[in-house]
Every structure is written in C-alpha cells, then in structure tokens.
Scaffold this active site. Structure first.
Site, PDB file in Angstrom:
ATOM      1  N   LYS A 147       0.865  -1.185   0.000  1.00 24.68           N
ATOM      2  CA  LYS A 147       0.000   0.000   0.000  1.00 24.68           C
ATOM      3  C   LYS A 147       0.896   1.227   0.000  1.00 24.68           C
ATOM      4  CE  LYS A 147      -3.644   2.369   2.529  1.00 24.68           C
ATOM      5  NZ  LYS A 147      -4.623   2.285   3.616  1.00 24.68           N
ATOM      6  N   LYS A 179      -2.422  -1.543  -3.677  1.00 26.30           N
ATOM      7  CA  LYS A 179      -3.251  -0.344  -3.627  1.00 26.30           C
ATOM      8  C   LYS A 179      -2.399   0.904  -3.696  1.00 26.30           C
ATOM      9  CE  LYS A 179      -6.365   1.840  -0.385  1.00 26.30           C
ATOM     10  NZ  LYS A 179      -6.898   1.731   0.946  1.00 26.30           N
ATOM     11  N   TYR A 227     -15.534   1.001  -6.449  1.00 28.85           N
ATOM     12  CA  TYR A 227     -16.798   1.671  -6.119  1.00 28.85           C
ATOM     13  C   TYR A 227     -17.826   1.491  -7.236  1.00 28.85           C
ATOM     14  CZ  TYR A 227     -13.793   3.685  -2.565  1.00 28.85           C
ATOM     15  OH  TYR A 227     -12.919   3.832  -1.516  1.00 28.85           O
ATOM     16  N   SER A 271     -10.311   5.872  -4.415  1.00 29.22           N
ATOM     17  CA  SER A 271     -11.201   7.023  -4.555  1.00 29.22           C
ATOM     18  C   SER A 271     -10.722   8.047  -5.580  1.00 29.22           C
ATOM     19  CB  SER A 271     -11.375   7.692  -3.192  1.00 29.22           C
ATOM     20  OG  SER A 271     -10.123   8.082  -2.653  1.00 29.22           O
TER      21      SER A 271
HETATM   22  C1  PBG Z   1      -6.981   3.448   5.528  1.00 29.52           C
HETATM   23  C2  PBG Z   1      -7.544   3.371   4.168  1.00 29.52           C
HETATM   24  C3  PBG Z   1      -7.445   4.349   3.163  1.00 29.52           C
HETATM   25  C4  PBG Z   1      -8.115   3.846   2.058  1.00 29.52           C
HETATM   26  C5  PBG Z   1      -8.625   2.608   2.399  1.00 29.52           C
HETATM   27  N1  PBG Z   1      -8.242   2.331   3.699  1.00 29.52           N
HETATM   28  C6  PBG Z   1      -6.899   5.700   3.187  1.00 29.52           C
HETATM   29  C7  PBG Z   1      -5.534   5.984   3.586  1.00 29.52           C
HETATM   30  O1  PBG Z   1      -4.684   5.100   3.691  1.00 29.52           O
HETATM   31  O2  PBG Z   1      -5.301   7.161   3.809  1.00 29.52           O
HETATM   32  C8  PBG Z   1      -8.256   4.557   0.751  1.00 29.52           C
HETATM   33  C9  PBG Z   1      -9.301   4.034  -0.176  1.00 29.52           C
HETATM   34  C10 PBG Z   1      -9.607   4.933  -1.291  1.00 29.52           C
HETATM   35  O3  PBG Z   1      -8.939   5.976  -1.505  1.00 29.52           O
HETATM   36  O4  PBG Z   1     -10.541   4.617  -2.049  1.00 29.52           O
HETATM   37  N2  PBG Z   1      -7.721   2.674   6.431  1.00 29.52           N
END
Ligand code: PBG
Length: 323
Positions: free
Chosen positions: A193, A245, A310, A271
C-alpha cells in the site's frame, strides 16, 4: 505475409473467441461507508458514492448481492474519535453495527470484508496509536488491530482487510483471530500500500482528521522491489489474499505479485482513481462506461484476481446486459 493479427479482430464473435481477460462480477468487491445518520449522504469528491445510514447500508448490500458481485468492504465513519480509536474496538461502534446489519440482511455466506485500521477512529487521523513522542507505535497498534479484528469477526465479518501497513500486523491478527476461535476468518492483507495522492477523496468520505502524511508506514511510490518484500512478509505471516493499492499507477506491482505468490491477488481502484474518471467523463472528455471497463480490464490483465471498486454494482449490471 503469413501472419495477419487482424484476422482475429474481424468481428465481435472472433474477438470474443480470443479474448484473454474477462472481468467477472463475482470477483468484484464494493467498498461502502456507514455512519450514524438518518439518511444517506453524498460524498462530494466521489460522484455516485454515499455515506450510508445503517438502514440504507443494509438495503444497498442486498442490492449488491442480487447484482452478483463478490462481496462488500465496510468502512465505519464514527461520530466520536479519540487518541486510541476506541470506537473501532467496540461492539456498539458504528463499524460493528454496520457489519451486523449487513450480515443479517445478506445471510451467512456473503463476503463482508471489514476494514481493520484505526485511521477513521483516531482524532489525530493516523492508522495507529502514537507514542509519547507522537510517532506511530507499531507494536502497540498491532495489539489493537488484533482486538479490532476479533470485534469485527464477532459482528459477522468473514474477511478482515488489514490496511494499516504496520510491520507484523498479519501475524498478530492471525494469532488473535485463532485464539478467539475465528480460524475461518480470512485475512485480506493490504500487502503493498503506497502513500498515494489518490486517497484524497476517501479522506473526505471518512472525515479524516489527519494532518501530515502516512509516509512512515505506507510505501514510497518510487519503490518496486520493496513491494516484493512486503508481499513476502505478509504471505509468510499467513495472509490468505494479498492486495495492491492503488491499482492504476501500480500495475507493475500487481504483475510482479501475481508472478511470485500462490495466493489470490487483489487490487483496489481507489477514490482518486474514481474521481479522475468521473471528472473526465462529466467534462465530456471520455466515454464513462468504456473508460471504466477499460480500467478494470487493465487491472485484471496485470494479474489481479479480485478488484475492489466503487463501480462494482454498476459494472455487474453492464456485464449482465452484455451477455
Ligand atoms: C486506511 C484506508 C485508506 C483507504 C482505504 N483504507 C486511506 C488511507 O490510507 O489514507 C483509501 C481508499 C480509497 O482511496 O478509495 N484505512
């Protein structure tokens, strides 16, 4: 000329015959947000996505199940945040209540992934608890992840999504789940991630209170080999599924991961990736449906078995209409 690749492109049926990659509805996971509110509330930076109430969440979950998608991924948006993210661990917390409501509505087997991370629940917005010097305390955080995983499993989650990027989190959570008797709860590890700009709209969606960044735990976008290490460690600790991710800027990492592990690989179209495509489509610059299908196909083609998106329910309907 003997070789004429165009022969295989001459008609829709010929193209279908030789198509290498198919998106499947039952391998799409829909991320959803739940909050203690009376009615669903739109998220401005994520067109088409809402914060659900408990009631609208359960209804939307039933619709998603009927659409034939593979599962749901739930994020809680609490009203009260504190330094330790206490509400994340509570059976009365919004996430646990959301999971229970959905579980009651969809029956015993449908996949419900519960996000196991503290960032939505902490007042400082970090994914873990802080030490006396304000740094994220890795090992103390893992203990809380273990407790949170047990809490969401009790509420009815059959998969836990470990998104916090703490070292050793998979092993600690596996032990905690097993100790509580949840041997069959699946660990979906966000193995690689990255500290990405593309999470911007999500932080709106969960009303994140983060100031600063997550660069001491999420990965540097410049690093590819490092993902091989993160993935290896998670598989060694018992990850059942590994996730990459974001997806689009990291297709090389998806492909590397698929080539090296024997567990299923997932990728999360986040997102900001949604927001970009929705904005371009709204501006008339691209054909929305074609762009979405092309993007998801590219993630599959790179090697993801499972895609978190989504658009899952809408895409499932398109795939059905296409058959
Ligand atoms: C953290 C988490 C995040 C996302 C999913 N889980 C945000 C981050 O790490 O700041 C992002 C998902 C997305 O942007 O669609 N629990």
């Amino acid at each position: 000329m003997r070789e004429r690749p165009r022969r295989l492109r001459q008609s829709p049926t010929m193209r279908a015959l030789v198509r290498e990659t198919q998106i499947q509805a039952d391998q799409l996971i829909l991320p959803m947000f739940v909050r203690d509110i009376a009615a669903p509330s739109p998220i401005n930076s994520m067109p088409g996505v809402v914060q659900h109430s408990l009631v609208s969440l359960a209804n939307a979950a039933v619709e998603a199940q009927a659409a034939g998608i593979g599962g749901l991924m739930l994020f809680g948006v609490p009203d009260d945040k504190d330094a330790c993210g206490t509400e994340a661990l509570s059976v009365d917390g919004i996430l646990a209540r959301g999971i229970s409501a959905v579980r009651a509505a969809v029956g015993p087997d449908f996949v419900i992934v519960a996000d196991v991370c503290l960032d939505e629940f902490t007042d400082h917005g970090h994914c873990g608890v802080l030490d006396s010097q304000g740094r994220v305390d890795n090992d103390a955080t893992n203990q809380l992840y273990g407790e949170m995983a047990v809490a969401v499993a009790r509420a009815g989650a059959n998969v836990v999504g470990l998104s916090g990027m703490m070292d050793g989190q998979v092993g600690v959570v596996r032990d905690a789940l097993d100790h509580a008797g949840f041997h069959d709860v699946v660990i979906l590890a966000y193995a690689a991630k990255y500290a990405s700009a593309f999470y911007g709209p999500f932080r709106d969606a969960v009303q994140s209170s983060l100031t600063g960044d997550r660069k001491t735990y999420q990965q540097d976008p410049a690093n590819r080999r490092e993902s091989a290490r993160e993935v290896r460690l998670d598989v060694e600790q018992g990850a059942d599924i590994v996730m990459i991710k974001p997806a689009l800027s990291y297709l090389d990492v998806v492909a590397d991961t698929r080539a090296t592990v024997d567990v299923p690989v997932a990728a999360y179209v986040v997102s900001g990736e949604l927001a970009m495509i929705e904005a371009a489509a709204a501006a008339g610059a691209i054909d929305r449906q074609r762009a979405i299908l092309e993007v998801l196909t590219s993630v599959k083609r790179a090697g993801a078995d499972i895609i978190c998106t989504y658009w899952a329910v809408e895409v499932a309907a398109w795939l059905k209409a296409d058959k």
